[in-house]
Scaffold this active site. Structure first.
Site, PDB file in Angstrom:
ATOM      1  N   ARG A 102      51.895  57.632  26.528  1.00 52.88           N
ATOM      2  CA  ARG A 102      50.649  57.319  25.826  1.00 52.88           C
ATOM      3  C   ARG A 102      49.501  58.148  26.380  1.00 52.88           C
ATOM      4  O   ARG A 102      48.636  58.623  25.627  1.00 52.88           O
ATOM      5  CB  ARG A 102      50.348  55.823  25.936  1.00 52.88           C
ATOM      6  CG  ARG A 102      49.279  55.330  24.957  1.00 52.88           C
ATOM      7  CD  ARG A 102      47.899  55.357  25.528  1.00 52.88           C
ATOM      8  NE  ARG A 102      47.864  54.731  26.818  1.00 52.88           N
ATOM      9  CZ  ARG A 102      47.064  55.118  27.810  1.00 52.88           C
ATOM     10  NH1 ARG A 102      46.248  56.139  27.643  1.00 52.88           N
ATOM     11  NH2 ARG A 102      47.089  54.502  28.973  1.00 52.88           N
ATOM     12  N   GLU A 145      36.159  64.173  39.631  1.00 52.50           N
ATOM     13  CA  GLU A 145      36.234  65.097  40.762  1.00 52.50           C
ATOM     14  C   GLU A 145      36.755  64.365  41.993  1.00 52.50           C
ATOM     15  O   GLU A 145      36.788  63.131  42.023  1.00 52.50           O
ATOM     16  CB  GLU A 145      34.848  65.698  41.036  1.00 52.50           C
ATOM     17  CG  GLU A 145      34.322  66.513  39.868  1.00 52.50           C
ATOM     18  CD  GLU A 145      33.015  67.231  40.157  1.00 52.50           C
ATOM     19  OE1 GLU A 145      32.536  67.941  39.268  1.00 52.50           O
ATOM     20  OE2 GLU A 145      32.482  67.079  41.277  1.00 52.50           O
ATOM     21  N   PRO A 146      37.148  65.114  43.035  1.00 52.92           N
ATOM     22  CA  PRO A 146      37.660  64.463  44.243  1.00 52.92           C
ATOM     23  C   PRO A 146      36.694  63.448  44.836  1.00 52.92           C
ATOM     24  O   PRO A 146      37.128  62.412  45.364  1.00 52.92           O
ATOM     25  CB  PRO A 146      37.899  65.642  45.203  1.00 52.92           C
ATOM     26  CG  PRO A 146      38.153  66.806  44.310  1.00 52.92           C
ATOM     27  CD  PRO A 146      37.272  66.586  43.117  1.00 52.92           C
ATOM     28  N   SER A 150      34.091  56.921  39.737  1.00 55.96           N
ATOM     29  CA  SER A 150      33.324  55.944  38.967  1.00 55.96           C
ATOM     30  C   SER A 150      31.872  56.366  38.749  1.00 55.96           C
ATOM     31  O   SER A 150      31.188  55.817  37.892  1.00 55.96           O
ATOM     32  CB  SER A 150      33.352  54.583  39.680  1.00 55.96           C
ATOM     33  OG  SER A 150      34.663  54.061  39.710  1.00 55.96           O
ATOM     34  N   LEU A 251      35.444  59.152  26.859  1.00 57.20           N
ATOM     35  CA  LEU A 251      36.218  58.176  27.624  1.00 57.20           C
ATOM     36  C   LEU A 251      36.347  56.870  26.855  1.00 57.20           C
ATOM     37  O   LEU A 251      37.381  56.189  26.923  1.00 57.20           O
ATOM     38  CB  LEU A 251      35.559  57.925  28.980  1.00 57.20           C
ATOM     39  CG  LEU A 251      35.629  59.059  30.003  1.00 57.20           C
ATOM     40  CD1 LEU A 251      34.901  58.658  31.282  1.00 57.20           C
ATOM     41  CD2 LEU A 251      37.067  59.443  30.312  1.00 57.20           C
ATOM     42  N   ASN A 252      35.306  56.505  26.126  1.00 60.61           N
ATOM     43  CA  ASN A 252      35.368  55.267  25.357  1.00 60.61           C
ATOM     44  C   ASN A 252      36.452  55.344  24.283  1.00 60.61           C
ATOM     45  O   ASN A 252      37.146  54.359  24.001  1.00 60.61           O
ATOM     46  CB  ASN A 252      34.014  54.977  24.721  1.00 60.61           C
ATOM     47  CG  ASN A 252      33.714  53.506  24.640  1.00 60.61           C
ATOM     48  OD1 ASN A 252      33.895  52.775  25.615  1.00 60.61           O
ATOM     49  ND2 ASN A 252      33.273  53.054  23.487  1.00 60.61           N
ATOM     50  N   ALA A 254      39.207  57.100  24.523  1.00 61.09           N
ATOM     51  CA  ALA A 254      40.494  56.996  25.212  1.00 61.09           C
ATOM     52  C   ALA A 254      40.757  55.574  25.689  1.00 61.09           C
ATOM     53  O   ALA A 254      41.903  55.099  25.666  1.00 61.09           O
ATOM     54  CB  ALA A 254      40.528  57.964  26.388  1.00 61.09           C
ATOM     55  N   GLU A 375      39.918  55.897  33.803  1.00 64.88           N
ATOM     56  CA  GLU A 375      38.986  55.694  32.689  1.00 64.88           C
ATOM     57  C   GLU A 375      38.201  54.393  32.820  1.00 64.88           C
ATOM     58  O   GLU A 375      38.010  53.644  31.861  1.00 64.88           O
ATOM     59  CB  GLU A 375      39.745  55.785  31.355  1.00 64.88           C
ATOM     60  CG  GLU A 375      40.289  57.191  31.146  1.00 64.88           C
ATOM     61  CD  GLU A 375      41.142  57.329  29.908  1.00 64.88           C
ATOM     62  OE1 GLU A 375      40.869  56.626  28.928  1.00 64.88           O
ATOM     63  OE2 GLU A 375      42.072  58.148  29.921  1.00 64.88           O
ATOM     64  N   GLY A 376      37.747  54.167  34.036  1.00 65.81           N
ATOM     65  CA  GLY A 376      36.963  52.984  34.359  1.00 65.81           C
ATOM     66  C   GLY A 376      37.799  51.959  35.096  1.00 65.81           C
ATOM     67  O   GLY A 376      38.710  51.369  34.523  1.00 65.81           O
TER      68      GLY A 376
END
Length: 396
Positions: A102, A145-146, A150, A251-252, A254, A375-376
Site C-alpha cells: 500500500r 530529514e534525519p 514531526s 501528506l493529508n 496519503a 506521516e504523522g
C-alpha cells in the site's frame, strides 16, 4: 399482520455489511484489486518480507499501472479519476496483504503524483503524470530529514538561486522508493519559504542510499536521499507550491490511504485468527470454543468494523468536499491503534505459530509499528485532534 422475515446472520468477514453500501463501480474496483492481490501479491509477500526488499519494483509498478491504482483518484493525464472511497478501497485491499505494498501505491499516487498534479506546471504534469500512472516511471517524495520528522519546518535542505538556476543541498530520510525512483519531489527551504522541486534522479549530485536492516515494512524500499549541489533549471520548481502547507496537504492525501489501509491490515489479522481458531484443536475441540478466545475474536470484530465505518464515513465526507484534515487525523489515530490491537490479539490466538511467516499476523504487527509513526505519529495526531476540539494548540 405478517411476521417479518428474520434477518440473515451477520457475515463474519463483514459483520456490519459495510461493503453492501458500496456503489457498483466501487464494488468492481474492490473485486479487481482483491483478485490481483490474491493472484500476484499474497503468494509472494512472505518471501519478499523475509528477503527485506521488493525483488522487481519496476515490474510491480507496471502491474499496478495496468491495474489502474496509481494516482487513481486524480483527474486527467492518464489517471483514472475515481472517487475517494474507491481509492480507499484499493488501499484497504493492498494493505490487507502488506503495508509495504500500500505504501508503494500511496507514495506514488498521493505524494509524488499528487504534488505534481496540485502544484505543478502543465509541462511538469505532461512530462510525468501519465508515465507515473502507467507505472513506467516511479516517484518518491522527499520531506522528512534525519533531524526533522514531526517538525518539517525545521528542515535543513536549502535551495538557493544561482542565476536562473536553483541549487539544492541537503539530506532526506525514510523515503519510500527513493533508490528506484525516476523522479523525486523534494521540498526545500528558500528565501521565499518552503518550495517543492521536481528532481529527475539522474541529475548530477543526487544520490539515493537504500536503508537496510529494517525490522518493519521490510517488503518496501526505504532510502536516504543526498543532494549535493544539485543544479536544476528554473522550471524545476513547482510553481504553485508556497510554504509548508503545500507538502502537508500532500501528506493529508496519503494519510487518507492509511485510514483505509489500516482497516485492511486489521481485517486480515482478524480473518487469520478466526480461521486458525476454528481449525486448531486443543483439549478435544477447536480453540474457537473457548470463552477467552471468543472474547478476543469479539474484540477484533468490534475494532475491524469500527475501523471500516470510520474509513467509509471519512471517504464519503471527502467525496462530498466536507473532509477536514482533522477528520483524517482522527481516522489515522483511531484506525492504526485499532489495527495494532487486532494484530496483537491475533498473534496470541495463533500461539507460537503466530511468530512465523507461515501466518500473516506478526508481519502485520511489526509493519503497523511503522504505520503508527510515519506521516504523522500518533502523538501528533492526538494533539491535532486535541487542538480541534479545544481550540488551543499544544504543539508549541
Amino acid at each position: 399482520m405478517t411476521d417479518r422475515l428474520r434477518p440473515e446472520a451477520p457475515d463474519p468477514q463483514d459483520f456490519l455489511a459495510l461493503d453492501a453500501t458500496l456503489s457498483a463501480e466501487e464494488t468492481d474496483i474492490r473485486d479487481a484489486v482483491r483478485a490481483f492481490a490474491d493472484r500476484e501479491l499474497r503468494p509472494h509477500i512472505a518471501d519478499w518480507f523475509e528477503a527485506g526488499t521488493l525483488p522487481d519494483p519496476r515490474g510491480l509498478a507496471k502491474a499496478f499501472g495496468d491495474l489502474g491504482v496509481l494516482g487513481m483518484h486524480l483527474q486527467g493525464h492518464g489517471c483514472a479519476g475515481t472517487n475517494a472511497v474507491a481509492y480507499g478501497i484499493a488501499c484497504r485491499e493492498l494493505e490487507a496483504v502488506d503495508s509495504g505494498l500500500r505504501s508503494f501505491v500511496s507514495v506514488q499516487g498521493s505524494l509524488a503524483m499528487f504534488a505534481i498534479h496540485r502544484f505543478g506546471s502543465e509541462e511538469q504534469k505532461s512530462t510525468w503524470l501519465a508515465r507515473m500512472a502507467a507505472g513506467e516511471a516511479i516517484g518518491c517524495f522527499g520531506l522528512t530529514e534525519p533531524d526533522s520528522g514531526s517538525d518539517p519546518g525545521s528542515m535543513r535542505t536549502r535551495a538557493r538561486r544561482d542565476g536562473s538556476d536553483w541549487v539544492l543541498d541537503g539530506t532526506k530520510m525514510w523515503i519510500t522508493n527513493g533508490s528506484v525512483a525516476d523522479v523525486a519531489v523534494v521540498w526545500a527551504a528558500t528565501d521565499e519559504g518552503v518550495r517543492g522541486f521536481v528532481v529527475p534522479t539522474d541529475t548530477p549530485g543526487f544520490t539515493a542510499n537504500t536503508v537496510h536492516r529494517k525490522l518493519s515494512l521490510r517488503a518496501s524500499i526505504t532510502s536516504e536521499l543526498v543532494l549535493e549541489g544539485v543544479r536544476l533549471p528554473a522550471d524545476a520548481v513547482l510553481p504553485h507550491s508556497a510554504g509548508l502547507g503545500s507538502p502537508l496537504s500532500c501528506l493529508n492525501e496519503a494519510r487518507f490511504g492509511i485510514v483505509w489501509g489500516a482497516a485492511g491490515a486489521a481485517r486480515a489479522c482478524y480473518a487469520a485468527a478466526l480461521d486458525y481458531a476454528t481449525t486448531r484443536e486443543q483439549f478435544g475441540g477447536p480453540i474457537a470454543g473457548f470463552q477467552l478466545t471468543q472474547r478476543k475474536l469479539a474484540d477484533m470484530v468490534l475494532d475491524v468494523n469500527q475501523a471500516g465505518l470510520t474509513a467509509l464515513r471519512i471517504g464519503r465526507l471527502k467525496d462530498a468536499g466536507d473532509c477536514h484534515r482533522n477528520h483524517i487525523s482522527l481516522g489515522k489515530f483511531g484506525n492504526v491503534a485499532a489495527a495494532q490491537r487486532v494484530a496483537s490479539s491475533a498473534r496470541s490466538v495463533h500461539g507460537a505459530n503466530g511468530i512465523t511467516l507461515e501466518y500473516p499476523v506478526m508481519r502485520h504487527m511489526v509493519n503497523l509499528e511503522t504505520v503508527a509513526t510515519y506521516e504523522g505519529t500518533e502523538e501528533i495526531h492526538a494533539l491535532s485532534i486535541g487542538q480541534a476540539v479545544t481550540g488551543v494548540s499544544a504543539f508549541r
